[in-house]
Motif scaffolding. Sequence first.
Motif, PDB file in Angstrom:
ATOM      1  N   GLU A  11       0.825  -1.209   0.000  1.00 26.54           N
ATOM      2  CA  GLU A  11       0.000   0.000   0.000  1.00 26.54           C
ATOM      3  C   GLU A  11       0.859   1.259   0.000  1.00 26.54           C
ATOM      4  O   GLU A  11       0.555   2.227  -0.696  1.00 26.54           O
ATOM      5  CB  GLU A  11      -0.946   0.004   1.200  1.00 26.54           C
ATOM      6  CG  GLU A  11      -2.046  -1.028   1.120  1.00 26.54           C
ATOM      7  CD  GLU A  11      -2.964  -0.988   2.329  1.00 26.54           C
ATOM      8  OE1 GLU A  11      -3.049   0.072   2.998  1.00 26.54           O
ATOM      9  OE2 GLU A  11      -3.600  -2.020   2.613  1.00 26.54           O
ATOM     10  N   LEU A  12       1.929   1.248   0.779  1.00 28.55           N
ATOM     11  CA  LEU A  12       2.826   2.403   0.813  1.00 28.55           C
ATOM     12  C   LEU A  12       3.487   2.621  -0.545  1.00 28.55           C
ATOM     13  O   LEU A  12       3.566   3.746  -1.036  1.00 28.55           O
ATOM     14  CB  LEU A  12       3.900   2.217   1.887  1.00 28.55           C
ATOM     15  CG  LEU A  12       3.448   2.348   3.328  1.00 28.55           C
ATOM     16  CD1 LEU A  12       4.566   1.927   4.274  1.00 28.55           C
ATOM     17  CD2 LEU A  12       3.009   3.761   3.630  1.00 28.55           C
ATOM     18  N   LYS A  13       3.951   1.544  -1.149  1.00 31.10           N
ATOM     19  CA  LYS A  13       4.647   1.656  -2.431  1.00 31.10           C
ATOM     20  C   LYS A  13       3.712   2.055  -3.572  1.00 31.10           C
ATOM     21  O   LYS A  13       4.173   2.530  -4.601  1.00 31.10           O
ATOM     22  CB  LYS A  13       5.382   0.351  -2.751  1.00 31.10           C
ATOM     23  CG  LYS A  13       6.604   0.166  -1.860  1.00 31.10           C
ATOM     24  CD  LYS A  13       7.426  -1.018  -2.273  1.00 31.10           C
ATOM     25  CE  LYS A  13       8.726  -1.064  -1.491  1.00 31.10           C
ATOM     26  NZ  LYS A  13       9.645  -2.092  -1.954  1.00 31.10           N
ATOM     27  N   PRO A  31      -3.102  11.693  -2.281  1.00 29.88           N
ATOM     28  CA  PRO A  31      -3.783  11.166  -1.097  1.00 29.88           C
ATOM     29  C   PRO A  31      -4.995  12.025  -0.702  1.00 29.88           C
ATOM     30  O   PRO A  31      -5.898  11.554  -0.027  1.00 29.88           O
ATOM     31  CB  PRO A  31      -2.705  11.208  -0.023  1.00 29.88           C
ATOM     32  CG  PRO A  31      -1.811  12.316  -0.446  1.00 29.88           C
ATOM     33  CD  PRO A  31      -1.843  12.335  -1.941  1.00 29.88           C
ATOM     34  N   CYS A  32      -4.984  13.295  -1.126  1.00 26.25           N
ATOM     35  CA  CYS A  32      -6.103  14.198  -0.858  1.00 26.25           C
ATOM     36  C   CYS A  32      -6.044  15.342  -1.862  1.00 26.25           C
ATOM     37  O   CYS A  32      -5.073  15.479  -2.606  1.00 26.25           O
ATOM     38  CB  CYS A  32      -6.071  14.718   0.581  1.00 26.25           C
ATOM     39  SG  CYS A  32      -4.595  15.631   1.002  1.00 26.25           S
ATOM     40  N   LYS A  33      -7.067  16.175  -1.870  1.00 23.57           N
ATOM     41  CA  LYS A  33      -7.179  17.188  -2.929  1.00 23.57           C
ATOM     42  C   LYS A  33      -6.097  18.267  -2.902  1.00 23.57           C
ATOM     43  O   LYS A  33      -5.777  18.836  -3.927  1.00 23.57           O
ATOM     44  CB  LYS A  33      -8.564  17.830  -2.897  1.00 23.57           C
ATOM     45  CG  LYS A  33      -8.855  18.608  -1.638  1.00 23.57           C
ATOM     46  CD  LYS A  33     -10.245  19.200  -1.687  1.00 23.57           C
ATOM     47  CE  LYS A  33     -10.513  19.938  -0.369  1.00 23.57           C
ATOM     48  NZ  LYS A  33     -11.822  20.510  -0.328  1.00 23.57           N
ATOM     49  N   ASN A  34      -5.514  18.557  -1.742  1.00 23.04           N
ATOM     50  CA  ASN A  34      -4.522  19.637  -1.677  1.00 23.04           C
ATOM     51  C   ASN A  34      -3.071  19.159  -1.808  1.00 23.04           C
ATOM     52  O   ASN A  34      -2.147  19.920  -1.604  1.00 23.04           O
ATOM     53  CB  ASN A  34      -4.709  20.467  -0.404  1.00 23.04           C
ATOM     54  CG  ASN A  34      -4.585  19.635   0.849  1.00 23.04           C
ATOM     55  OD1 ASN A  34      -4.630  18.414   0.794  1.00 23.04           O
ATOM     56  ND2 ASN A  34      -4.447  20.292   1.986  1.00 23.04           N
ATOM     57  N   ILE A  35      -2.869  17.901  -2.169  1.00 29.50           N
ATOM     58  CA  ILE A  35      -1.524  17.342  -2.377  1.00 29.50           C
ATOM     59  C   ILE A  35      -1.385  17.001  -3.855  1.00 29.50           C
ATOM     60  O   ILE A  35      -2.282  16.416  -4.456  1.00 29.50           O
ATOM     61  CB  ILE A  35      -1.316  16.062  -1.528  1.00 29.50           C
ATOM     62  CG1 ILE A  35      -1.532  16.351  -0.050  1.00 29.50           C
ATOM     63  CG2 ILE A  35       0.041  15.438  -1.820  1.00 29.50           C
ATOM     64  CD1 ILE A  35      -0.343  16.755   0.738  1.00 29.50           C
ATOM     65  N   GLU A  36      -0.238  17.354  -4.422  1.00 29.95           N
ATOM     66  CA  GLU A  36       0.015  17.081  -5.834  1.00 29.95           C
ATOM     67  C   GLU A  36       0.943  15.884  -5.994  1.00 29.95           C
ATOM     68  O   GLU A  36       1.805  15.631  -5.143  1.00 29.95           O
ATOM     69  CB  GLU A  36       0.649  18.304  -6.503  1.00 29.95           C
ATOM     70  CG  GLU A  36      -0.236  19.538  -6.512  1.00 29.95           C
ATOM     71  CD  GLU A  36      -1.526  19.348  -7.281  1.00 29.95           C
ATOM     72  OE1 GLU A  36      -1.503  18.651  -8.321  1.00 29.95           O
ATOM     73  OE2 GLU A  36      -2.561  19.885  -6.840  1.00 29.95           O
ATOM     74  N   ILE A  37       0.798  15.168  -7.094  1.00 32.96           N
ATOM     75  CA  ILE A  37       1.705  14.070  -7.424  1.00 32.96           C
ATOM     76  C   ILE A  37       3.100  14.659  -7.618  1.00 32.96           C
ATOM     77  O   ILE A  37       3.269  15.704  -8.230  1.00 32.96           O
ATOM     78  CB  ILE A  37       1.239  13.332  -8.694  1.00 32.96           C
ATOM     79  CG1 ILE A  37      -0.070  12.607  -8.392  1.00 32.96           C
ATOM     80  CG2 ILE A  37       2.302  12.366  -9.201  1.00 32.96           C
ATOM     81  CD1 ILE A  37      -0.719  11.965  -9.600  1.00 32.96           C
ATOM     82  N   TYR A  67      11.559   1.030   6.236  1.00 34.00           N
ATOM     83  CA  TYR A  67      10.639  -0.061   5.898  1.00 34.00           C
ATOM     84  C   TYR A  67      10.520  -0.239   4.386  1.00 34.00           C
ATOM     85  O   TYR A  67      10.614  -1.358   3.869  1.00 34.00           O
ATOM     86  CB  TYR A  67       9.290   0.268   6.521  1.00 34.00           C
ATOM     87  CG  TYR A  67       8.171  -0.700   6.296  1.00 34.00           C
ATOM     88  CD1 TYR A  67       8.338  -2.082   6.401  1.00 34.00           C
ATOM     89  CD2 TYR A  67       6.894  -0.222   6.009  1.00 34.00           C
ATOM     90  CE1 TYR A  67       7.280  -2.950   6.218  1.00 34.00           C
ATOM     91  CE2 TYR A  67       5.826  -1.089   5.839  1.00 34.00           C
ATOM     92  CZ  TYR A  67       6.023  -2.450   5.936  1.00 34.00           C
ATOM     93  OH  TYR A  67       4.976  -3.303   5.771  1.00 34.00           O
ATOM     94  N   MET A  68      10.323   0.861   3.668  1.00 35.61           N
ATOM     95  CA  MET A  68      10.150   0.767   2.217  1.00 35.61           C
ATOM     96  C   MET A  68      11.419   0.278   1.522  1.00 35.61           C
ATOM     97  O   MET A  68      11.362  -0.461   0.548  1.00 35.61           O
ATOM     98  CB  MET A  68       9.711   2.117   1.649  1.00 35.61           C
ATOM     99  CG  MET A  68       8.287   2.473   2.012  1.00 35.61           C
ATOM    100  SD  MET A  68       7.788   4.074   1.373  1.00 35.61           S
ATOM    101  CE  MET A  68       7.700   3.722  -0.384  1.00 35.61           C
ATOM    102  N   TYR A  69      12.577   0.660   2.036  1.00 31.43           N
ATOM    103  CA  TYR A  69      13.837   0.282   1.393  1.00 31.43           C
ATOM    104  C   TYR A  69      14.226  -1.167   1.719  1.00 31.43           C
ATOM    105  O   TYR A  69      14.605  -1.934   0.847  1.00 31.43           O
ATOM    106  CB  TYR A  69      14.957   1.236   1.813  1.00 31.43           C
ATOM    107  CG  TYR A  69      16.239   1.022   1.055  1.00 31.43           C
ATOM    108  CD1 TYR A  69      16.421   1.597  -0.202  1.00 31.43           C
ATOM    109  CD2 TYR A  69      17.258   0.238   1.569  1.00 31.43           C
ATOM    110  CE1 TYR A  69      17.597   1.390  -0.915  1.00 31.43           C
ATOM    111  CE2 TYR A  69      18.438   0.029   0.861  1.00 31.43           C
ATOM    112  CZ  TYR A  69      18.603   0.602  -0.374  1.00 31.43           C
ATOM    113  OH  TYR A  69      19.756   0.400  -1.078  1.00 31.43           O
ATOM    114  N   HIS A  70      14.144  -1.525   3.010  1.00 31.97           N
ATOM    115  CA  HIS A  70      14.603  -2.844   3.450  1.00 31.97           C
ATOM    116  C   HIS A  70      13.489  -3.887   3.511  1.00 31.97           C
ATOM    117  O   HIS A  70      13.775  -5.086   3.620  1.00 31.97           O
ATOM    118  CB  HIS A  70      15.269  -2.745   4.825  1.00 31.97           C
ATOM    119  CG  HIS A  70      16.570  -2.013   4.804  1.00 31.97           C
ATOM    120  ND1 HIS A  70      17.709  -2.509   4.228  1.00 31.97           N
ATOM    121  CD2 HIS A  70      16.904  -0.802   5.300  1.00 31.97           C
ATOM    122  CE1 HIS A  70      18.698  -1.645   4.363  1.00 31.97           C
ATOM    123  NE2 HIS A  70      18.239  -0.593   5.006  1.00 31.97           N
TER     124      HIS A  70
END
Length: 169
Positions: A11-13, A31-37, A67-70
């Motif tokens: 889910e994180l990735k 993740p929400c309307k005020n955040i851009e890719i 966590y995401m890396y390892h």
Amino acid sequence: MKAKALPPLEELKEVLDYNPDTGILTWTKKPCKNIEIGQEAGSLKPNGYRHIQFKRERWHTNRLVYYMYHGIDPLEKEVDHINRNRLDNRIENLRLVTPSQNLMNSGSYKNNTSGFKGVYWDKIKKNWRTLIIVNGKRIQLGSFINKEDAIKARKEAEIKYFGDFRRRD
């Protein structure tokens, strides 16, 4: 104290991308309307750490990065910033440590007058004193006329007792 389990890695990735060279996590999905890719994920908190809001939970960025890396959830361990810069989440600057090992790499308290952890002026004896705490026990390292000698004794004790987990400054 055991930390809460991190969200599923898949889910994180799906929503975050990590750049190990810069240490920055960016959003790959809104993740929400005020955040851009492509925007850097998270926000800076007063404690100096960056946190990321994901699925109504707030997470330390350094834990998510590790966590995401390892692919390993740190759980009861802590993720230490080797260079003590809480915003430097490059993978080469992060390591898993016990709470005790993390304290070995911590700075001095704000009320420290010597400028060096474990070194203080004894007003009664009129000399510099130095100590180190190992496994919860205070070890007095001696008293010194010169502050530099007290700092040297503390640095030598850090090498002896803390090894690779000692402060590097």
